[in-house]
Design an enzyme around this catalytic site. Sequence first.
Site, PDB file in Angstrom:
ATOM      1  N   HIS A 187     -10.341   4.918  10.918  1.00  0.00           N
ATOM      2  CA  HIS A 187      -9.117   4.792   9.959  1.00  0.00           C
ATOM      3  C   HIS A 187      -9.170   6.003   8.772  1.00  0.00           C
ATOM      4  CE1 HIS A 187      -6.252   1.397   8.998  1.00  0.00           C
ATOM      5  NE2 HIS A 187      -5.954   1.644  10.280  1.00  0.00           N
TER       6      HIS A 187
ATOM      7  N   GLN B   6       0.698  -1.199   0.157  1.00  0.00           N
ATOM      8  CA  GLN B   6      -0.060  -0.049   0.147  1.00  0.00           C
ATOM      9  C   GLN B   6       0.979   1.449  -0.072  1.00  0.00           C
ATOM     10  OE1 GLN B   6      -3.207   0.428   3.028  1.00  0.00           O
ATOM     11  NE2 GLN B   6      -3.552  -1.762   2.752  1.00  0.00           N
TER      12      GLN B   6
ATOM     13  N   ALA C  64     -11.621   2.369   0.806  1.00  0.00           N
ATOM     14  CA  ALA C  64     -11.996   3.938   0.909  1.00  0.00           C
ATOM     15  C   ALA C  64     -10.371   4.470   1.498  1.00  0.00           C
ATOM     16  CB  ALA C  64     -12.919   4.221   1.872  1.00  0.00           C
ATOM     17  N   ASP C  65     -10.012   3.537   2.514  1.00  0.00           N
ATOM     18  CA  ASP C  65      -8.702   4.195   2.970  1.00  0.00           C
ATOM     19  C   ASP C  65      -7.492   4.282   2.127  1.00  0.00           C
ATOM     20  OD1 ASP C  65      -9.153   4.648   5.547  1.00  0.00           O
ATOM     21  OD2 ASP C  65      -8.371   2.686   6.177  1.00  0.00           O
TER      22      ASP C  65
END
Length: 346
Positions: free
Chosen positions: A303, A102, A279-280
């Site tokens: 978060h 990520q 979404a994060d």
Amino acid sequence: MEFLKINGGYGEGGGQIIRSAIALACITKQSIHIENIRKNRKVSGLRPQHVTSIRILQKISNAKVIGAEVGSTELKFIPGDIDSLELSEDVGTAGSISLILQVLIPVVAISQKKLSLTIKGGTDVLWSPCIDYTQHVLKEAYSRMGIKFSLELIKRGYYPKGGGEIKLQVFPSKLKSILFSNRKSKDLKIICTFSKIAIEIIEREIQQIKKKLTNEDYKVEVEIKNQEAIDSGASLLIYSIDENSIIGVDSLFDKKTQSFDLNFEKFIEKAQGVDVNLADMLVVPASLSPGRTTFLVKEITKHLETNLFVTSKITGCKYGIGKLTDGFEVIIEGISDSGIKQRCKK
């Protein structure tokens, strides 16, 4: 030297702050000083997967780093110029490979560089997306935003020994803003992989899950794969993709209860453009994209709230959250990936 200070204990106070902050530091070439790292966690400070992420980004961005040790609650990261590289890394534990990716993927792609990375660690572990989620859900979402990467699974790695291995290729990319609105499709896929667990148990679980979904009028495709790992374990991914939405939910097999612990409400409810985990992951590239990225999500997690705040502080992007009758709309006004250094405000 002037540092942009980040409070690592803000909001949910977890690893997402570290991941977003160091990724954006590399892209924007801002020196950052993170304090109170993972202050709100039972075990505070950097964990092995965080240290691995930082060390890889240190190599990629020719950075100077102070405090990149397991348990450290303070980190200074001073990035330089980003290079295209071929690397081989080992987390040394079952630390999450997915969480490391990520960080790496947006940095390299947005910086118009290439990365070839072979990395060992945990592919399917607690508190992290499974590697299949990265392969099928995140990859599709990033592709629509202009970010291109390929991922090859070499070996599964479950907790506690890890030993998983993947090969990643990241390519120079041009960001695009995007809209994720309500899901339209009733088609979905289940991918289940397992090692050293009786296939009869796995098949029984998958049939029960499939029945619950078909009872909600979903058309379900199933793929079950026995993939050898050092430890016994199993992971499950359920996902659906259409032109408006990308939604996934994953779970690890609980060997005590002999079942997958899944919250079907997260998947069955219709008013979603993306799931809460995706979404994060959209926040960092959306903050640097030209124009406006909009997505619908069922809930605003701590978060996500924390990530939006930290990202806006580093990039200067603007964001808004609107309450809908059956969820939330998140809007992020990107600053564009061209001339990022000049646009960012400290």
